[in-house]
Design a protein around this motif. Structure first.
Motif, PDB file in Angstrom:
ATOM      1  N   LEU A   1     -49.859   4.504  -5.529  1.00  0.00           N
ATOM      2  CA  LEU A   1     -49.283   4.948  -4.265  1.00  0.00           C
ATOM      3  C   LEU A   1     -48.195   5.996  -4.458  1.00  0.00           C
ATOM      4  O   LEU A   1     -47.603   6.465  -3.484  1.00  0.00           O
ATOM      5  N   GLY A   2     -47.910   6.336  -5.719  1.00  0.00           N
ATOM      6  CA  GLY A   2     -46.915   7.364  -5.987  1.00  0.00           C
ATOM      7  C   GLY A   2     -45.495   6.864  -6.047  1.00  0.00           C
ATOM      8  O   GLY A   2     -44.544   7.653  -5.956  1.00  0.00           O
ATOM      9  N   VAL A   3     -45.304   5.557  -6.204  1.00  0.00           N
ATOM     10  CA  VAL A   3     -43.964   4.966  -6.270  1.00  0.00           C
ATOM     11  C   VAL A   3     -43.656   4.617  -7.712  1.00  0.00           C
ATOM     12  O   VAL A   3     -44.390   3.841  -8.346  1.00  0.00           O
ATOM     13  N   GLU A   4     -42.584   5.221  -8.253  1.00  0.00           N
ATOM     14  CA  GLU A   4     -42.173   4.912  -9.622  1.00  0.00           C
ATOM     15  C   GLU A   4     -41.273   3.689  -9.611  1.00  0.00           C
ATOM     16  O   GLU A   4     -40.391   3.550  -8.763  1.00  0.00           O
ATOM     17  N   MET A   5     -41.461   2.830 -10.600  1.00  0.00           N
ATOM     18  CA  MET A   5     -40.682   1.595 -10.679  1.00  0.00           C
ATOM     19  C   MET A   5     -40.043   1.496 -12.047  1.00  0.00           C
ATOM     20  O   MET A   5     -40.724   1.589 -13.069  1.00  0.00           O
ATOM     21  N   SER A   6     -38.743   1.305 -12.070  1.00  0.00           N
ATOM     22  CA  SER A   6     -38.007   1.198 -13.332  1.00  0.00           C
ATOM     23  C   SER A   6     -38.332  -0.120 -14.013  1.00  0.00           C
ATOM     24  O   SER A   6     -38.692  -1.106 -13.373  1.00  0.00           O
ATOM     25  N   ASP A   7     -38.166  -0.116 -15.321  1.00  0.00           N
ATOM     26  CA  ASP A   7     -38.405  -1.350 -16.074  1.00  0.00           C
ATOM     27  C   ASP A   7     -37.350  -2.405 -15.781  1.00  0.00           C
ATOM     28  O   ASP A   7     -37.570  -3.588 -15.972  1.00  0.00           O
ATOM     29  N   ARG A   8     -36.202  -1.939 -15.344  1.00  0.00           N
ATOM     30  CA  ARG A   8     -35.125  -2.871 -15.054  1.00  0.00           C
ATOM     31  C   ARG A   8     -34.769  -2.761 -13.582  1.00  0.00           C
ATOM     32  O   ARG A   8     -34.868  -1.707 -12.967  1.00  0.00           O
ATOM     33  N   LEU A   9     -34.353  -3.873 -13.000  1.00  0.00           N
ATOM     34  CA  LEU A   9     -33.906  -3.844 -11.621  1.00  0.00           C
ATOM     35  C   LEU A   9     -32.652  -3.004 -11.508  1.00  0.00           C
ATOM     36  O   LEU A   9     -31.822  -2.951 -12.420  1.00  0.00           O
ATOM     37  N   GLU A  10     -32.499  -2.343 -10.380  1.00  0.00           N
ATOM     38  CA  GLU A  10     -31.325  -1.499 -10.164  1.00  0.00           C
ATOM     39  C   GLU A  10     -30.076  -2.357 -10.129  1.00  0.00           C
ATOM     40  O   GLU A  10     -30.006  -3.380  -9.463  1.00  0.00           O
TER      41      GLU A  10
END
Length: 432
Positions: A156-165
């Motif tokens: 869907l084009g959403v990047e997700m970090s390996d760690r929570l913000e």
């Protein structure tokens, strides 16, 4: 027949208890006080260490709790639906839906979460030893779920970090300080000190320096007797020495060093202050207070000369000046008291133009901006965009400023009155 129904009913009750456990665990572990858990861990509490460990892997924690909670809720609902269909036919689906919704909502969600939020620290310490192994047990499933979720988000084009913000630590601290409730003078002073500590890196020495006009300095060309007399008259222990003109600072004289020299010399006429003075330490006005405080500590010095970008002397800053930014004004038996703020019977304040905005904000917990100007007079000049006449009044930042006196182009006295948005007066807190 009765035994056949008791078994699923018992299983449903057990699943509701498990659901309540997951709901309470989620609330308590996310609402627990991290500072208190950190303190308990430092004191050797292994359960607090487990809570902190779970916090550091919050993504796995939430995944395991949601998986377990949904699993037991769905199983309980399925069992209830099967039992009620056997007794009521197709209508059993409706009965099961209504009954399980009420049971789960009341006993597996609202009740445990209400209790957990009121006793978050205590519950978190109790459930942490159970949640740790449970997370490890469910990790293969939760990890697979996270892989699917991240792949879907990537499509869907959403990047997700390996760690929570992670929220900014300073913002969290400021919020915690604001929540430090109480209107007593002691609590207000504690809030002011804690805010001032966080502000050290944002305030430049140019904002707190003692201006050159107020600095007591000594001419090295004075006769020794007169020089000693000047030192004795000063309320300070460290004094800048200048040669030929006041801008040419050549040293810093410590009163104790002068006393030792006078005691050791056979006659006062042999005194040479330059031999006992320490070399001057020049710092730029843009240096922030936190860096300067660390520099004072590393150099084992208490006194610095502040210069502008052209090398011109602006004033001095001392270790005491920085400490006063944290704890408030420090006065000893040699300080000369200068009345800078006077509370009036009508609820207004008569303030010297040189009083700093930070001091007023700290004392009265105001929010006057100090980015463009360090003093009240500077703030009026910045906002008015002109040099006002005596008697003129201005309203900005929900304050009314009335010019009481002026010497040439310098505003020396101002009457201040805090206002509400409707223009009415805000009562001032009692003076410390």
């Amino acid at each position: 027949m009765e035994i056949d129904i008791l078994i699923p009913i018992g299983a449903i009750l057990a699943l509701l208890v498990a659901s309540a456990f997951f709901s309470g665990s989620e609330t308590s572990l996310t609402a627990a006080s991290l500072p208190r858990m950190h303190t308990l861990e430092q004191q050797g509490d292994h359960r607090a260490a487990l809570v902190n460990k779970l916090w550091r892997q919050k993504e796995r924690l939430i995944g395991a709790i949601l998986l377990g909670n949904n699993l037991v809720n769905i199983m309980a609902s399925a069992l209830a639906t099967g039992v009620l269909i056997n007794y009521f036919g197709d209508a059993g689906v409706i009965y099961a839906t209504v009954a399980m919704t009420l049971l789960i909502l009341i006993f597996a969600e609202v009740l445990p979460k209400t209790y957990a939020i009121r006793h978050a620290d205590r519950i978190a310490l109790r459930v942490a030893p159970i949640m740790g192994p449970l997370i490890k047990l469910l990790f293969p499933i939760t990890h697979a779920i996270h892989v699917v979720v991240r792949a879907t988000l990537k499509v869907l084009g959403v990047e997700m970090s390996d760690r929570l913000e992670i929220a900014h630590t300073e913002e969290e601290l400021r919020g915690a300080i604001d929540l430090h409730a109480g209107e007593s003078e002691e609590v207000r002073h504690e809030r002011a000190m804690l805010r001032s500590i966080l502000d050290l890196a944002d305030v430049a020495v140019g904002d707190i320096l003692t201006h050159r006009k107020k600095v007591i300095s000594i001419d090295t060309g004075l006769p020794p007797a007169q020089l000693v007399e000047e030192v004795l008259r000063s309320p300070h222990t460290r004094l800048p020495l200048w040669q030929d003109n006041p801008d040419n600072i050549v040293g810093v004289l410590h009163a104790k060093a002068l006393l030792r020299a006078v005691h050791a010399l056979p006659t006062l006429d042999e005194l040479d202050v330059l031999t006992i003075a320490s070399p001057p330490w020049f710092i730029p006005e843009s240096t922030d207070l936190l860096s300067q405080l660390q520099a004072f500590r590393s150099r084992h010095e208490h006194f610095a000369i502040v210069v502008d970008e052209y090398g011109e002397v602006l004033g001095i800053v001392t270790l005491e000046d920085i400490l006063e930014e944290i704890v408030g004004e420090i006065e000893d038996e040699h300080d000369i008291e200068i009345e800078g703020v006077q509370m009036q019977p009508d609820g207004s304040l008569v303030v010297d133009g040189g009083v700093t905005i930070r001091d007023l904000n700290r004392q009265f917990e105001w929010r006057l901006p100090d980015e463009e100007a360090a003093t009240v007079a500077g703030l009026v000049l910045h906002e008015a965009r002109r040099i006002p006449n005596v008697g003129q009044a201005f309203v900005f930042h929900n304050f009314r400023f009335e010019i009481l006196s002026r010497q040439r182009n310098q505003i020396t006295s101002i009457r201040m009155r805090p206002l509400t948005e409707e223009g009415t007066t805000i009562p001032l807190p009692p003076e410390a």
